[in-house]
Write a protein that holds these residues in place. Structure first.
Motif, PDB file in Angstrom:
ATOM      1  N   ASP A 126       0.839  -1.210   0.000  1.00 30.75           N
ATOM      2  CA  ASP A 126       0.000   0.000   0.000  1.00 30.75           C
ATOM      3  C   ASP A 126       0.869   1.254   0.000  1.00 30.75           C
ATOM      4  N   ASN A 127       1.959   1.204   0.733  1.00 28.93           N
ATOM      5  CA  ASN A 127       2.839   2.364   0.814  1.00 28.93           C
ATOM      6  C   ASN A 127       3.507   2.651  -0.525  1.00 28.93           C
ATOM      7  N   LEU A 183       2.281   2.379  -3.483  1.00 28.94           N
ATOM      8  CA  LEU A 183       1.372   3.164  -4.321  1.00 28.94           C
ATOM      9  C   LEU A 183       1.445   4.642  -3.956  1.00 28.94           C
ATOM     10  N   LEU A 184       1.481   4.916  -2.659  1.00 33.37           N
ATOM     11  CA  LEU A 184       1.560   6.315  -2.210  1.00 33.37           C
ATOM     12  C   LEU A 184       2.889   6.945  -2.605  1.00 33.37           C
ATOM     13  N   ARG A 205       4.920   6.171  -5.092  1.00 29.14           N
ATOM     14  CA  ARG A 205       4.995   6.433  -6.536  1.00 29.14           C
ATOM     15  C   ARG A 205       4.159   7.655  -6.921  1.00 29.14           C
ATOM     16  N   GLU A 206       2.996   7.766  -6.329  1.00 31.41           N
ATOM     17  CA  GLU A 206       2.169   8.938  -6.618  1.00 31.41           C
ATOM     18  C   GLU A 206       2.853  10.212  -6.134  1.00 31.41           C
ATOM     19  N   ASN A 207       3.461  10.139  -4.966  1.00 31.74           N
ATOM     20  CA  ASN A 207       4.162  11.296  -4.432  1.00 31.74           C
ATOM     21  C   ASN A 207       5.339  11.689  -5.313  1.00 31.74           C
ATOM     22  N   PHE A 224       5.618  11.115  -8.553  1.00 37.04           N
ATOM     23  CA  PHE A 224       5.088  11.682  -9.798  1.00 37.04           C
ATOM     24  C   PHE A 224       4.722  13.153  -9.606  1.00 37.04           C
ATOM     25  N   ILE A 225       4.073  13.447  -8.484  1.00 38.95           N
ATOM     26  CA  ILE A 225       3.680  14.833  -8.216  1.00 38.95           C
ATOM     27  C   ILE A 225       4.915  15.706  -8.028  1.00 38.95           C
ATOM     28  N   GLU A 262       6.646  16.426 -11.374  1.00 45.96           N
ATOM     29  CA  GLU A 262       5.931  17.401 -12.204  1.00 45.96           C
ATOM     30  C   GLU A 262       6.048  18.801 -11.598  1.00 45.96           C
ATOM     31  N   LEU A 274      11.054   6.489  -2.594  1.00 47.03           N
ATOM     32  CA  LEU A 274      10.747   5.367  -3.489  1.00 47.03           C
ATOM     33  C   LEU A 274      11.799   4.278  -3.361  1.00 47.03           C
TER      34      LEU A 274
END
Length: 438
Positions: free
Chosen positions: A375-376, A378-379, A381-383, A385-386, A389, A408
């Protein structure tokens, strides 16, 4: 010159790839069962026990031995008789032939023959249990090393992903520096991070080689043998329960079965010692043939030729009366050995039950940790990506992007380790259960 070097490395890479073969877990296990020295030694011991057991029934049969001999004599003889006369002759030649067949048959020995036959059967079963125990331990070691190779390769893949991200971060830092919106320390730090990851990748490749060498040693293959593991992920059984592992473990764990078998053998040894107090009754028979031939004699009453042959038979009994209390000593020692084997069984039960509980705790903890890390991830990777960008748009700083990438990296290594720990704990539970092989 650069073209020559490039061609050389290309050829070397193609050659190495062509020589590598994929190694599945089943192939690794099969190879270890065929080549492992510890298993071969256990099989040798079991074969000897089985050989002794196959001849056990022959102990009830009689023994038959034949002897034969021939003797030539050349003697000088002198006799002085009571009347004062003398007789003397030199080089008196004679020969004698003797032969016999002797049969001995033990009819009763306190049932020791029957007890020894049962003991040989128990030793044969003990050898089979020892083979199974060695096979299970070897399979467990092979599985752990095999999945350790998978784990190390996954860590290398994670490092390679970090290198790609660092290369992208380096390009962004270089672009910002070139256009005047970035700082030189950011560019240098990006290069430093990339170099550190490249160094870590080299170290990781060395670690993979070492693990493969350990696996080759267990498979009895040349240490330099290279291969590719067929599995790229580590799958595990998430349905195990503590009650299921504990249930019937006394009837499946090889160590407990060996300890129980040693108690049975010790009891048979005790019965043998007690049987030594009984008399031994034997049937004895012999056929004898003797012939003597004297070329000449000086005594007129001595025969020139003599032959004797015939059959005799009878019974003999050996009754133990007193042997300096040696039988009593051996009997007490056998009784002590029975108690010692029982203590070893009790100790093994406690040790194995403790090992099962500890392995189960590791398994349960690793499963819960694995779920958390999945679960961590996923968080994280999203962090990342943000953050990437935002850094691209100039909203965030280089340090925030670097921290997101480091998060990561840390999460990936924790996830890989948690998955491996779960598999190792599962293997240990199955080893203790005795169900790695059927």
């Amino acid at each position: 010159m650069k073209k020559i070097v490039s061609a050389f490395f290309c050829f070397a890479s193609l050659t190495a790839t062509a020589q590598l073969r994929q190694l599945t877990l089943n192939e690794a296990i099969a190879t270890s069962l065929q080549n492992n020295y510890n298993i071969l030694l256990a099989q040798t011991d079991a074969s000897l026990a089985a050989l002794d057991r196959s001849y056990a029934d022959f102990a009830f049969l009689p023994t038959l031995n034949g002897t034969a001999g021939i003797l030539w004599n050349s003697n000088n003889q002198k006799q002085v008789l009571a009347d004062g006369s003398k007789r003397e002759r030199s080089d008196i030649k004679s020969n004698a032939i003797n032969s016999s067949l002797n049969l001995n048959w033990t009819l009763f020995d306190g049932l020791r023959m029957f007890i020894n036959r049962d003991r040989l059967g128990q030793l044969e079963q003990l050898g089979e249990l020892q083979i199974k125990a060695q096979v299970i331990n070897t399979v467990a070691d092979v599985m752990q090393l095999y999945y350790d190779v998978v784990r190390q390769q996954q860590q290398l893949a994670a490092l390679e992903e970090q290198m790609r991200l660092s290369e992208e971060r380096l390009k962004l830092a270089q672009y910002k520096f070139d256009v005047g919106t970035g700082a030189k320390p950011d560019l240098l730090q990006a290069q430093i991070d990339l170099n550190g990851q490249r160094s870590a990748a080299l170290t990781q490749q060395t670690a993979i080689i070492k693990i493969k060498e350990q696996l080759n040693q267990l498979l009895v293959l040349p240490l330099e043998t290279d291969f590719l593991v067929a599995d790229t992920t580590i799958e595990y059984n998430d349905t195990l329960t503590l009650d299921a592992v504990r249930s019937g473990i006394n009837a499946t764990n090889p160590e407990l079965l060996i300890a129980q078998k040693n108690i049975e053998i010790a009891n048979l040894d005790l019965r043998v010692r007690r049987a030594e107090r009984f008399p031994v009754l034997q049937f004895n028979s012999a056929y004898n043939f003797n012939r003597s031939n004297n070329v000449t004699v000086i005594n007129p009453f001595q025969p020139l030729f003599n032959r004797l042959h015939g059959l005799n038979y009878g019974f003999s009994a050996t009754v133990p009366i007193f042997n300096a209390f040696n039988n009593r000593r051996l009997t007490k020692a056998a009784e002590i050995n029975v108690r010692a084997q029982q203590l070893l069984l009790d100790q093994s039960r406690i040790t194995i039950n403790t090992s099962v509980v500890n392995a189960w705790r590791d398994y349960d903890l690793s499963k819960r940790t694995l779920k958390l890390e999945e679960d961590n991830m996923l968080l994280v990777r999203e962090n990342l990506f943000i953050a990437r960008e935002r850094y691209r748009l100039g909203i965030t700083t280089f340090i925030e992007l670097r921290e997101a990438q480091q998060s990561l990296s840390d999460a990936a290594f924790r996830l890989i380790q948690a998955r491996y720990n779960t598999k190792v704990a599962e293997i240990e539970l199955m080893r203790l259960r005795g169900e790695l092989v059927r």
